[in-house]
Write an enzyme that holds these catalytic residues in place. Structure first.
Site, PDB file in Angstrom:
ATOM      1  N   ARG A 151       9.437  -1.207   5.388  1.00 23.28           N
ATOM      2  CA  ARG A 151       8.265  -0.813   4.599  1.00 23.28           C
ATOM      3  C   ARG A 151       8.495   0.543   3.940  1.00 23.28           C
ATOM      4  O   ARG A 151       9.112   1.432   4.515  1.00 23.28           O
ATOM      5  CB  ARG A 151       7.026  -0.716   5.496  1.00 23.28           C
ATOM      6  CG  ARG A 151       6.649  -1.957   6.239  1.00 23.28           C
ATOM      7  CD  ARG A 151       6.109  -3.069   5.416  1.00 23.28           C
ATOM      8  NE  ARG A 151       4.962  -2.723   4.612  1.00 23.28           N
ATOM      9  CZ  ARG A 151       4.161  -3.629   4.035  1.00 23.28           C
ATOM     10  NH1 ARG A 151       4.389  -4.924   4.173  1.00 23.28           N
ATOM     11  NH2 ARG A 151       3.153  -3.243   3.296  1.00 23.28           N
ATOM     12  N   VAL A 152       7.934   0.666   2.741  1.00 22.53           N
ATOM     13  CA  VAL A 152       7.998   1.961   2.060  1.00 22.53           C
ATOM     14  C   VAL A 152       6.593   2.548   1.909  1.00 22.53           C
ATOM     15  O   VAL A 152       6.393   3.541   1.247  1.00 22.53           O
ATOM     16  CB  VAL A 152       8.668   1.839   0.669  1.00 22.53           C
ATOM     17  CG1 VAL A 152      10.150   1.522   0.818  1.00 22.53           C
ATOM     18  CG2 VAL A 152       7.978   0.776  -0.177  1.00 22.53           C
ATOM     19  N   ASP A 153       5.596   1.864   2.483  1.00 21.42           N
ATOM     20  CA  ASP A 153       4.223   2.384   2.401  1.00 21.42           C
ATOM     21  C   ASP A 153       3.797   2.908   3.776  1.00 21.42           C
ATOM     22  O   ASP A 153       4.632   3.130   4.644  1.00 21.42           O
ATOM     23  CB  ASP A 153       3.270   1.300   1.888  1.00 21.42           C
ATOM     24  CG  ASP A 153       3.328   0.041   2.750  1.00 21.42           C
ATOM     25  OD1 ASP A 153       4.017   0.065   3.798  1.00 21.42           O
ATOM     26  OD2 ASP A 153       2.693  -0.958   2.381  1.00 21.42           O
ATOM     27  N   ASP A 154       2.493   3.065   3.972  1.00 21.00           N
ATOM     28  CA  ASP A 154       2.016   3.628   5.236  1.00 21.00           C
ATOM     29  C   ASP A 154       1.817   2.574   6.310  1.00 21.00           C
ATOM     30  O   ASP A 154       0.856   2.605   7.060  1.00 21.00           O
ATOM     31  CB  ASP A 154       0.692   4.371   4.995  1.00 21.00           C
ATOM     32  CG  ASP A 154       0.929   5.628   4.194  1.00 21.00           C
ATOM     33  OD1 ASP A 154       2.053   6.161   4.285  1.00 21.00           O
ATOM     34  OD2 ASP A 154       0.014   6.058   3.481  1.00 21.00           O
ATOM     35  N   VAL A 155       2.706   1.633   6.335  1.00 21.89           N
ATOM     36  CA  VAL A 155       2.615   0.589   7.346  1.00 21.89           C
ATOM     37  C   VAL A 155       3.846   0.703   8.241  1.00 21.89           C
ATOM     38  O   VAL A 155       4.954   0.914   7.761  1.00 21.89           O
ATOM     39  CB  VAL A 155       2.541  -0.806   6.677  1.00 21.89           C
ATOM     40  CG1 VAL A 155       2.635  -1.910   7.720  1.00 21.89           C
ATOM     41  CG2 VAL A 155       1.250  -0.942   5.875  1.00 21.89           C
TER      42      VAL A 155
END
Ligand code: WTA
Length: 655
Positions: free
Chosen positions: A566-570
């Site tokens: 993941r590259v997001d806040d997950v």
């Protein structure tokens, strides 16, 4: 109209591979590498399917894949309608097979497949297979937590059980379009409940029976079910979890917020807890066994539009509030069935076991719908993979002669560190194809899975996909081409992945960047429940014109895709998606926590672990007890009971 296709790198590569010979002999090359051939890089490491597997496969060569793939992206209407025609439609879809607006700049995001077609997915899973002679075939083998506790059900029996429940639900006022929340462990009643809802056009929302009362309440409040279906308790490993008590508190909490559920249908899971011990709210709670058996074993089907909702499944996002991912009927049906068939090279003689729980998308698409649509025999396992010992999975594989085994890298890694002897004492010779899902599989775990579990005989389908995508997006097709340990290989039919840079510009060839998709596929989710705007901003606004997956990805010189996480806040812990904001909000609800910031850290077995930076309220001294109570607040409020210690119970409790 579809965007013009550039012949992407992977196609050129597959073209160039078309002349490669196949054959089991080539597998030895991998073994040579493991034994220390340090000259080749990981990316060059090709693992070929055996000649036998290849020649008998649905897609037996790179050329065949290429032909099918080209048609699927140049003529999606023709490609998917041919496949959809193999299902039962009460009425055929309209002139236009699909409709899409994938570009926020052009207006509302809209995806439709087979609109106007009237069908029913439960009918296609059960009645259609029975009519074609599979009535006496085993649909489900159920294996209980305790070895020796098991049962099974044929397609005929499954249909009867589904119809009884469907009739009951209708009787208590569940109509087409109403929501039903299912909070059940892996009993046969879980797929039965999903199918019963589908039969009458109700929308099921399965909540993983490891989520806390608060998480369950949050979901109940969001989708306002007419009925909640649960059981009194479940044994998992050596623990008993009192599910009905969790449901009781969730129903109390949601009632306080004005959402009242009329019926709580409770299955008596006798092996875990007797009826008499269960707390009961008269008027609301009903024992499954008291009512369901009285209902007729046939039930008319509610014919629904292909675009009518089938289910809602909540998943973590980058904010505190989980997202209700909505899937509709027709496209999802066609897509899950087709991906199952090809990615596992499914044959009618296969016995299939997916270790996922139906509380996750993997259990929706590849325990219940995909396999049953194909008339497959599915193993449903209630217990934990390390109970009573770490050989349990292979015991089950031998017991049922499992030929397709689909699991998560975290399980592979946890078993790998227990040693080969727990595997080699079982035969496993029934295994033909292996599968991996949920997180990137690191090459060393891939090799162990391949060599030790599959005896260097079974290709591994490393399937990349998401709750949102409904089914596999990038996946090997077992007989089609050589695999590379750790790569999900190439896109499935109809899927056009692209890698973009931070400005949203597509990058060609060998590269790394953000993984997007540039046109719709039948299994795509259609919206987020009650929040189409969030759907558009989360998935379609970061890189206008594309669906953004939230994952990083690279493509190597041969066109193979490598997912990097993941590259997001997950955060992805043991294949479970967790929003950092969810954990942060749980932490700050602790009276002694002033601020919290959460990040993912690399974890040898779980893939990622949760790391929290916490500012304690002034004057409160730091202590180990405080740390423990912070961990507990996260566990109790937001996350599942199983996360983090599901498969590692023995070693990691308390950590
Ligand atoms: C990750 C699970 C690498 C990815 C089906 C994705 C993977 C998220 C793979 C979706 C894979 C899933 N290789 N990463 N084969 N499969 N992921 O919604 O980060 O629970 O975005 O769906 O899991 O998780 P979800």
């Amino acid at each position: 109209p579809r965007k013009n296709l550039t012949t992407s790198n992977h196609l050129r590569h597959v073209e160039s591979m078309a002349h490669l010979p196949s054959g089991a002999g080539r597998i030895t090359r991998l073994n040579a590498l493991i034994l220390g051939d340090a000259l080749a890089s990981e990316e060059d490491d090709l693992v070929f399917p055996s000649e036998v597997l290849s020649t008998q496969a649905h897609v037996s060569s790179p050329q065949k894949y290429l032909e099918m793939y080209q048609r699927s992206v140049h003529d999606p209407s023709g490609f998917w309608s041919d496949i959809a025609s193999e299902f039962y439609w009460r009425e055929k879809w309209g002139q236009q097979v699909y409709h899409e607006n994938f570009d926020v700049r052009k207006g509302k995001i809209k995806i439709e497949w087979f609109k106007g077609g009237m069908t029913n997915i439960c009918y296609n899973c059960l009645d259609r297979n029975i009519e074609s002679g599979k009535g006496d075939k085993t649909a489900i083998y159920w294996e209980g937590n305790e070895p020796g506790l098991d049962s099974s059900m044929t397609y005929n029996q499954l249909l009867a059980r589904v119809c009884q429940l469907a009739n009951y639900l209708k009787d208590v006022g569940v109509h087409k379009g109403d929501a039903v929340v299912i909070y059940l462990p892996m009993l046969m009643e879980l797929p039965i409940a999903m199918l019963a809802c589908a039969r009458i056009g109700a929308i099921h929302s399965v909540v993983f029976a490891g989520f806390s009362a608060e998480s369950l309440a949050q979901r109940i409040i969001d989708c306002r079910p007419k009925v909640v279906i649960t059981c009194n308790a479940v044994r998992r490993g050596s623990k008993i979890i009192y599910l009905k008590e969790i449901v009781d508190s969730a129903l109390l909490e949601s009632a306080q917020k004005g959402i009242v559920t009329d019926v709580c249908l409770t299955y008596e899971n006798e092996s875990a807890m007797k009826k008499e011990m269960t707390k009961w709210t008269k008027g609301r709670d009903i024992w499954w066994q008291d009512v369901i058996l009285k209902y007729p074993v046939t039930c008319d089907v509610e014919w629904v539009d292909a675009e009518d909702p089938l289910f809602l499944l909540y998943t973590s996002g980058s904010t505190g509030k989980p997202k209700g991912v909505l899937h509709t009927t027709g496209g999802y049906m066609v897509y899950t069935a087709t991906t199952f068939k090809y990615a596992f090279d499914y044959k009618p003689t296969d016995i299939y076991w997916c270790t996922a729980d139906c509380g996750w998308i993997t259990g929706h698409s590849y325990v219940t719908y995909g396999p049953l649509l194909n008339g497959a025999t599915v193993v449903v396992f209630e217990g934990a993979p390390n109970y009573p010992d770490v050989g349990r999975c292979w015991d089950i594989v031998d017991k049922y002669k499992v030929s397709i085994f689909y699991t998560a890298p975290t399980l592979v890694r946890s078993l790998m560190r227990e040693g080969d002897e727990h595997v080699s004492r079982y035969s496993r010779k029934s295994l033909r194809v292996l599968g991996s899902v949920g997180e990137p599989i690191n090459p060393s775990a891939w090799r162990w899975f391949f060599n030790v579990i599959g005896d260097a005989r079974c290709p591994i389908s490393d399937t990349w996909w998401q709750t949102e995508t409904g089914g596999f997006m990038i996946t090997p097709l077992p007989g089609a081409w050589p695999q590379k340990p750790g790569s999900a290989t190439f896109p499935f039919f109809g899927v056009q992945p692209v890698i973009v840079d931070e400005k949203g510009v597509e990058i060609e060839g060998e590269c790394s960047g953000y993984l997007c998709v540039k046109s719709s596929w039948p299994g795509a989710f259609r919206t987020l429940h009650g929040d189409h705007e969030r759907y558009e901003t989360t998935y379609f606004s970061a890189f206008p014109g594309y669906y953004f997956s939230g994952d990083g990805c690279s493509r190597d010189k041969d066109g193979y895709y490598w997912l990097t996480g993941r590259v997001d806040d997950v955060i992805n812990v043991s294949g479970h998606r967790i929003g950092t904001a969810e954990v942060e909000s749980a932490l700050v609800s602790h009276p002694q926590c002033a601020e919290a910031a959460v990040v993912g850290v690399e974890h040898e077995v779980k893939g990622q672990g949760i790391y929290a930076f916490v500012t304690i309220v002034e004057g409160v001294p730091y202590s180990d007890d405080l740390r423990k109570s912070l961990v507990m607040v996260v566990r109790n409020q937001r996350l599942t009971r199983y996360i983090g210690h599901q498969v590692f119970q023995r070693r990691e409790v308390g950590k």
